[in-house]
Design a protein around this motif. Structure first.
Motif, PDB file in Angstrom:
ATOM      1  N   GLY A 172       0.913  -0.819   0.027  1.00 21.25           N
ATOM      2  CA  GLY A 172      -0.016  -0.049  -0.405  1.00 21.25           C
ATOM      3  C   GLY A 172       0.777   1.290   0.436  1.00 21.25           C
ATOM      4  N   SER A 173       2.009   0.971  -0.437  1.00 22.09           N
ATOM      5  CA  SER A 173       3.287   2.201  -0.408  1.00 22.09           C
ATOM      6  C   SER A 173       3.220   2.431  -1.948  1.00 22.09           C
ATOM      7  N   PRO A 174       4.499   3.748  -2.589  1.00 24.59           N
ATOM      8  CA  PRO A 174       5.196   4.013  -3.297  1.00 24.59           C
ATOM      9  C   PRO A 174       6.115   2.792  -3.469  1.00 24.59           C
ATOM     10  N   LEU A 175       6.259   2.236  -2.402  1.00 22.29           N
ATOM     11  CA  LEU A 175       7.663   0.449  -2.820  1.00 22.29           C
ATOM     12  C   LEU A 175       6.546  -0.746  -3.670  1.00 22.29           C
ATOM     13  N   ALA A 176       5.194  -0.739  -3.066  1.00 21.67           N
ATOM     14  CA  ALA A 176       4.973  -1.542  -3.806  1.00 21.67           C
ATOM     15  C   ALA A 176       4.300  -1.511  -5.067  1.00 21.67           C
ATOM     16  N   ASN A 177       3.857  -0.226  -6.009  1.00 21.53           N
ATOM     17  CA  ASN A 177       3.884  -0.294  -7.090  1.00 21.53           C
ATOM     18  C   ASN A 177       5.447   0.522  -7.649  1.00 21.53           C
ATOM     19  N   ALA A 178       6.648   0.028  -7.142  1.00 21.96           N
ATOM     20  CA  ALA A 178       7.737   0.704  -8.310  1.00 21.96           C
ATOM     21  C   ALA A 178       7.942  -0.877  -8.234  1.00 21.96           C
ATOM     22  N   SER A 179       9.116  -0.941  -9.219  1.00 21.47           N
ATOM     23  CA  SER A 179      10.474  -1.790  -9.324  1.00 21.47           C
ATOM     24  C   SER A 179      11.144  -1.593  -7.721  1.00 21.47           C
ATOM     25  N   PRO A 180      11.485  -2.934  -7.396  1.00 21.98           N
ATOM     26  CA  PRO A 180      12.669  -2.583  -6.112  1.00 21.98           C
ATOM     27  C   PRO A 180      13.576  -2.542  -6.711  1.00 21.98           C
ATOM     28  N   GLN A 181      14.040  -3.019  -8.104  1.00 23.07           N
ATOM     29  CA  GLN A 181      15.324  -3.072  -8.186  1.00 23.07           C
ATOM     30  C   GLN A 181      15.673  -1.392  -8.490  1.00 23.07           C
ATOM     31  N   ARG A 182      14.743  -0.470  -8.581  1.00 24.75           N
ATOM     32  CA  ARG A 182      15.133   0.828  -9.530  1.00 24.75           C
ATOM     33  C   ARG A 182      14.769   1.368  -7.866  1.00 24.75           C
ATOM     34  N   PHE A 183      13.991   1.494  -7.318  1.00 24.59           N
ATOM     35  CA  PHE A 183      13.654   2.273  -5.593  1.00 24.59           C
ATOM     36  C   PHE A 183      15.195   2.370  -5.553  1.00 24.59           C
TER      37      PHE A 183
END
Length: 289
Positions: free
Chosen positions: A266-277
Motif C-alpha cells: 500500500g505504499s509507493p514501493l508496492a507500485n515500483a520496481s524494487p530494483q529501481r527504488f
C-alpha cells in the motif's frame, strides 16, 4: 511542501521487544559483509540475538555433477573441470570463512550469536529461516555488482517474506536520521512503530506523509504522534505533494545515509520496481509487512 519541526515524543514503559532475533545471510560478497556490520549494530542496540546463516547452494552442487561442467575464472587462460568434490570443498571453505567473519564482527559488540550451515536452494532456505526470526538482513546481491543490480534472492525476500527484510550494499552507520513513510495503513503503522524502536533520543526520525490536502495532512500527523506516544524519539513530519511521493526514494536519500523503514504494501514501493527504488534510494532499506 513544508517540514513540521522536530518534536520529542514522551517516554512510556513498554515490555515489547519486537526484535529478539536477527538473521543475517552470509556469503563471500562485500554486500553481505555490509549487511552483517549493520545487523551487529542493530543487535547490540536492541539487545537481540544474532544468527548467521550460510546456504550451500544445491543448484551449484547439481551443476558440478554434470559431465561438461567447467569453472571459468576471470584471469585464467583456460577453464578448469568442475567436480562435485571440488565444489563441496569450496563451499566448506566459504562457510568457514563466513563463520570467521561473523565471529570477528561481533568481537567488539555485546552480541550473542550462533552460526549454522544448511544445504538447499538459497532463496527457499532463507524464506524458511525468515519464518523463525524477527528480522532478516542480507546484501543487495551476492556478487561484485553495480548499485543498479538487485539479486534474485533479495528481490524474492522483499516480495514474499512476511518478516521485515533489511537490504543494503555498503556499510553504513544506523545513527544518521531514520526515515519512514506513513499513509495511515496498517502496514505503515507497523513500519512507523518499527522505525521508532530503532531510533533513540539522539537519532531523529523523519516521517514522510502523502499530503493531498491540509485535512489529510493534519489527520495523518495526529495519527503519527498517537502511534509514537510510547516512544521517546525526536520526530519530524514531512508532508509530500503527489509529485514528491513519486520521487520518494530520491527525497529519502537526500536526508542522509541512514536507514529507510518502508511499509511493503500500500505504499509507493508496492507500485515500483524494487530494483529501481533501491537504486534511487542508495541507502539501507528495511521493508515491513
Amino acid at each position: 511542501m513544508y517540514d513540521i519541526p522536530l518534536r520529542t515524543m514522551p517516554s512510556a514503559p513498554s515490555s515489547d521487544r519486537s526484535f529478539r532475533r536477527i538473521l543475517v545471510a552470509l556469503d563471500a560478497s562485500p554486500h553481505s559483509r555490509a549487511a552483517l556490520d549493520l545487523a551487529v549494530q542493530m543487535a547490540a542496540d536492541l539487545e537481540a540475538d544474532l544468527e548467521g546463516l550460510f546456504v550451500k547452494d544445491e543448484n551449484l552442487l547439481r551443476a558440478a555433477q554434470l559431465p561438461f561442467a567447467e569453472e571459468v575464472r576471470t584471469h585464467s587462460v583456460s577453464p578448469k573441470a568442475l567436480s562435485d568434490r571440488r565444489v563441496q570443498r569450496q563451499l566448506r571453505r566459504q562457510a568457514e570463512q563466513a563463520e570467521a567473519v561473523l565471529q570477528a564482527a561481533t568481537e567488539q559488540a555485546p552480541v550473542s550469536y550462533d552460526f549454522r550451515v544448511v544445504e538447499g536452494q538459497v532463496t527457499r532456505q532463507l524464506l524458511r529461516a525468515a519464518e523463525e526470526t524477527d528480522l532478516v538482513a542480507l546484501g543487495k546481491t551476492s556478487t561484485q555488482s553495480s548499485r543498479r543490480r538487485l539479486g534474485t534472492t533479495s528481490e524474492a525476500l522483499l516480495a514474499e517474506s512476511s518478516t521485515p527484510v533489511l537490504v543494503l550494499r555498503r556499510a553504513v552507520r544506523r545513527r544518521p536520521p531514520l526515515v519512514t513513510y506513513y499513509d495511515g495503513s496498517d502496514t505503515a503503522r507497523k513500519a512507523l512503530r518499527t522505525a521508532a524502536r530503532l531510533a533513540d533520543h539522539d537519532t531523529p526520525l523523519t516521517v514522510f506523509l502523502p499530503a493531498a490536502n491540509e485535512t489529510q495532512t493534519e489527520r495523518l500527523r495526529a495519527e503519527v504522534h498517537e502511534v509514537l506516544g510510547a516512544h521517546a524519539v525526536q520526530v519530524q513530519v514531512r508532508p509530500l505533494s503527489p509529485t514528491e511521493v513519486d520521487r520518494l526514494a530520491v527525497l529519502a536519500r537526500r536526508r542522509g545515509p541512514g536507514l529507510f523503514v518502508m511499509p511493503g504494501t500500500g505504499s509507493p514501493l508496492a507500485n515500483a520496481s524494487p530494483q529501481r527504488f533501491l537504486y534511487e534510494l542508495d541507502r539501507p532499506l528495511l521493508v515491513v509487512r
